[in-house]
Write a protein that holds these residues in place. Structure first.
Motif, PDB file in Angstrom:
ATOM      1  N   UNK A 159     -57.284-154.707  16.735  1.00  0.00           N
ATOM      2  CA  UNK A 159     -56.160-155.005  15.857  1.00  0.00           C
ATOM      3  C   UNK A 159     -55.911-153.810  14.938  1.00  0.00           C
ATOM      4  N   UNK A 160     -54.665-153.579  14.613  1.00  0.00           N
ATOM      5  CA  UNK A 160     -54.266-152.417  13.834  1.00  0.00           C
ATOM      6  C   UNK A 160     -53.755-152.852  12.464  1.00  0.00           C
ATOM      7  N   UNK A 161     -54.281-152.239  11.406  1.00  0.00           N
ATOM      8  CA  UNK A 161     -53.808-152.492  10.040  1.00  0.00           C
ATOM      9  C   UNK A 161     -53.341-151.158   9.468  1.00  0.00           C
ATOM     10  N   UNK A 162     -52.049-151.086   9.098  1.00  0.00           N
ATOM     11  CA  UNK A 162     -51.476-149.887   8.508  1.00  0.00           C
ATOM     12  C   UNK A 162     -51.075-150.195   7.078  1.00  0.00           C
ATOM     13  N   UNK A 163     -51.712-149.518   6.109  1.00  0.00           N
ATOM     14  CA  UNK A 163     -51.439-149.775   4.690  1.00  0.00           C
ATOM     15  C   UNK A 163     -51.520-151.268   4.375  1.00  0.00           C
ATOM     16  N   UNK A 164     -52.600-151.908   4.874  1.00  0.00           N
ATOM     17  CA  UNK A 164     -52.876-153.323   4.627  1.00  0.00           C
ATOM     18  C   UNK A 164     -51.883-154.259   5.314  1.00  0.00           C
ATOM     19  N   UNK A 207     -62.221-153.664  15.158  1.00  0.00           N
ATOM     20  CA  UNK A 207     -62.817-153.601  16.489  1.00  0.00           C
ATOM     21  C   UNK A 207     -63.448-154.939  16.869  1.00  0.00           C
ATOM     22  N   UNK A 208     -63.627-155.186  18.161  1.00  0.00           N
ATOM     23  CA  UNK A 208     -64.364-156.383  18.588  1.00  0.00           C
ATOM     24  C   UNK A 208     -65.773-156.364  18.002  1.00  0.00           C
ATOM     25  N   UNK A 209     -66.273-157.508  17.610  1.00  0.00           N
ATOM     26  CA  UNK A 209     -67.616-157.576  17.017  1.00  0.00           C
ATOM     27  C   UNK A 209     -68.682-157.058  17.976  1.00  0.00           C
ATOM     28  N   UNK A 210     -68.448-157.174  19.272  1.00  0.00           N
ATOM     29  CA  UNK A 210     -69.431-156.734  20.265  1.00  0.00           C
ATOM     30  C   UNK A 210     -69.613-155.218  20.286  1.00  0.00           C
ATOM     31  N   UNK A 265     -66.235-157.581   9.107  1.00  0.00           N
ATOM     32  CA  UNK A 265     -65.654-157.223  10.383  1.00  0.00           C
ATOM     33  C   UNK A 265     -66.061-155.806  10.773  1.00  0.00           C
ATOM     34  N   UNK A 266     -66.100-155.548  12.068  1.00  0.00           N
ATOM     35  CA  UNK A 266     -66.415-154.216  12.570  1.00  0.00           C
ATOM     36  C   UNK A 266     -65.129-153.392  12.525  1.00  0.00           C
ATOM     37  N   UNK A 267     -65.077-152.399  11.639  1.00  0.00           N
ATOM     38  CA  UNK A 267     -63.831-151.657  11.438  1.00  0.00           C
ATOM     39  C   UNK A 267     -64.053-150.150  11.421  1.00  0.00           C
ATOM     40  N   UNK A 268     -62.987-149.439  11.769  1.00  0.00           N
ATOM     41  CA  UNK A 268     -62.898-147.996  11.580  1.00  0.00           C
ATOM     42  C   UNK A 268     -61.769-147.748  10.588  1.00  0.00           C
ATOM     43  N   UNK A 269     -62.053-147.022   9.510  1.00  0.00           N
ATOM     44  CA  UNK A 269     -61.053-146.750   8.492  1.00  0.00           C
ATOM     45  C   UNK A 269     -60.721-145.258   8.516  1.00  0.00           C
ATOM     46  N   UNK A 286     -70.663-147.543  19.345  1.00  0.00           N
ATOM     47  CA  UNK A 286     -69.600-146.545  19.338  1.00  0.00           C
ATOM     48  C   UNK A 286     -69.827-145.502  18.252  1.00  0.00           C
ATOM     49  N   UNK A 287     -69.111-144.391  18.384  1.00  0.00           N
ATOM     50  CA  UNK A 287     -69.175-143.304  17.404  1.00  0.00           C
ATOM     51  C   UNK A 287     -67.796-142.668  17.300  1.00  0.00           C
ATOM     52  N   UNK A 288     -67.369-142.361  16.083  1.00  0.00           N
ATOM     53  CA  UNK A 288     -66.097-141.684  15.851  1.00  0.00           C
ATOM     54  C   UNK A 288     -66.328-140.181  15.755  1.00  0.00           C
ATOM     55  N   UNK A 289     -65.563-139.412  16.532  1.00  0.00           N
ATOM     56  CA  UNK A 289     -65.672-137.955  16.541  1.00  0.00           C
ATOM     57  C   UNK A 289     -64.304-137.369  16.217  1.00  0.00           C
ATOM     58  N   UNK A 290     -64.229-136.478  15.245  1.00  0.00           N
ATOM     59  CA  UNK A 290     -62.988-135.766  14.952  1.00  0.00           C
ATOM     60  C   UNK A 290     -63.033-134.434  15.694  1.00  0.00           C
ATOM     61  N   UNK A 291     -62.047-134.233  16.569  1.00  0.00           N
ATOM     62  CA  UNK A 291     -62.083-133.062  17.452  1.00  0.00           C
ATOM     63  C   UNK A 291     -60.675-132.570  17.697  1.00  0.00           C
TER      64      UNK A 291
END
Length: 220
Positions: free
Chosen positions: A212-217, A86-89, A72-76, A94-99
């Motif tokens: 979809x959101x997963x918090x502590x599994x 995230x949606x597979x599409x 699956x396409x995920x951000x951890x 996309x890119x994750x930026x910490x700011x």
């Protein structure tokens, strides 16, 4: 909460920024220079409220325990014990930026086009391009960001709290709370694209609600 109370909550911020933030999202064609100035102002407001993230996440409204497939396409976000499915599409888009203590997700292709167009317009007007906009992820192509408010609230408490007004200028999704913080997923609140990248941006931004959101599994 009134505009004056909201302004006092986040510090000495021009009330015009609050009124601008209260406008609903407008995806019409605008001059990029004006849009970027407004985005930079909004980012400044958010930066005043931002604080460092903490650990020890406690999830509310928990539902089903899951194991997220590696396919699956995920951000951890390990600091929060948070996984975004995230949606597979979205793969490669996309890119994750910490700011400024926030997690901001942008589309690089849309962002680069928006910055290039804005820079060209500024230069055509004889204005010096502010380099801060090159680093600010709110300056174009932003899809959503995760913001932490310095108060522990349940999803039911949030609308009636002082921070409930935060949702008046953008769509907000409750994620989780720690002992001291509450984390929200916030949608873009202004124009983030050029006409050439509009279709791509609207395809991605329109599916933010499908994350979809997963918090502590635990899936919520």
């Amino acid at each position: 909460m009134t505009e004056r109370q909201f302004s006092d909550r986040i510090g000495n911020v021009d009330e015009r920024l609050i009124r601008q933030a209260g406008d609903p999202p407008n995806y019409g064609v605008r001059r990029r220079k004006t849009a970027l100035r407004r985005l930079a102002a909004l980012a400044a407001v958010i930066a005043l409220m931002a604080v460092s993230f903490t650990t020890g996440a406690l999830a509310f409204s928990r539902e089903t325990v899951v194991e997220v497939s590696a396919e699956r396409e995920t951000l951890v976000l390990e600091e929060l014990g948070l996984t975004l499915i995230l949606p597979d599409s979205w793969k490669g888009q996309y890119q994750l930026v910490e700011w400024e203590g926030q997690y901001v997700v942008v589309c690089p292709q849309v962002r680069e086009a928006a910055l290039a167009q804005a820079r060209s317009e500024w230069e055509a007007d004889g204005m010096e391009w502010p380099e801060e906009l090159d680093r600010n992820p709110f300056s174009g192509g932003m899809l959503f960001y995760i913001f932490g408010i310095p108060e522990a609230l349940t999803a039911e408490q949030l609308p009636d709290s002082d921070w409930g007004a935060f949702a008046s200028f953008t769509e907000v999704r409750y994620l989780l709370a720690t002992e001291e913080r509450t984390y929200l997923l916030c949608h873009a609140s202004d124009v983030q694209f050029t006409e050439e990248t509009r279709a791509l941006y609207e395809q991605l931004e329109g599916s933010v609600r499908d994350i979809r959101i997963v918090v502590d599994n635990v899936l919520s």
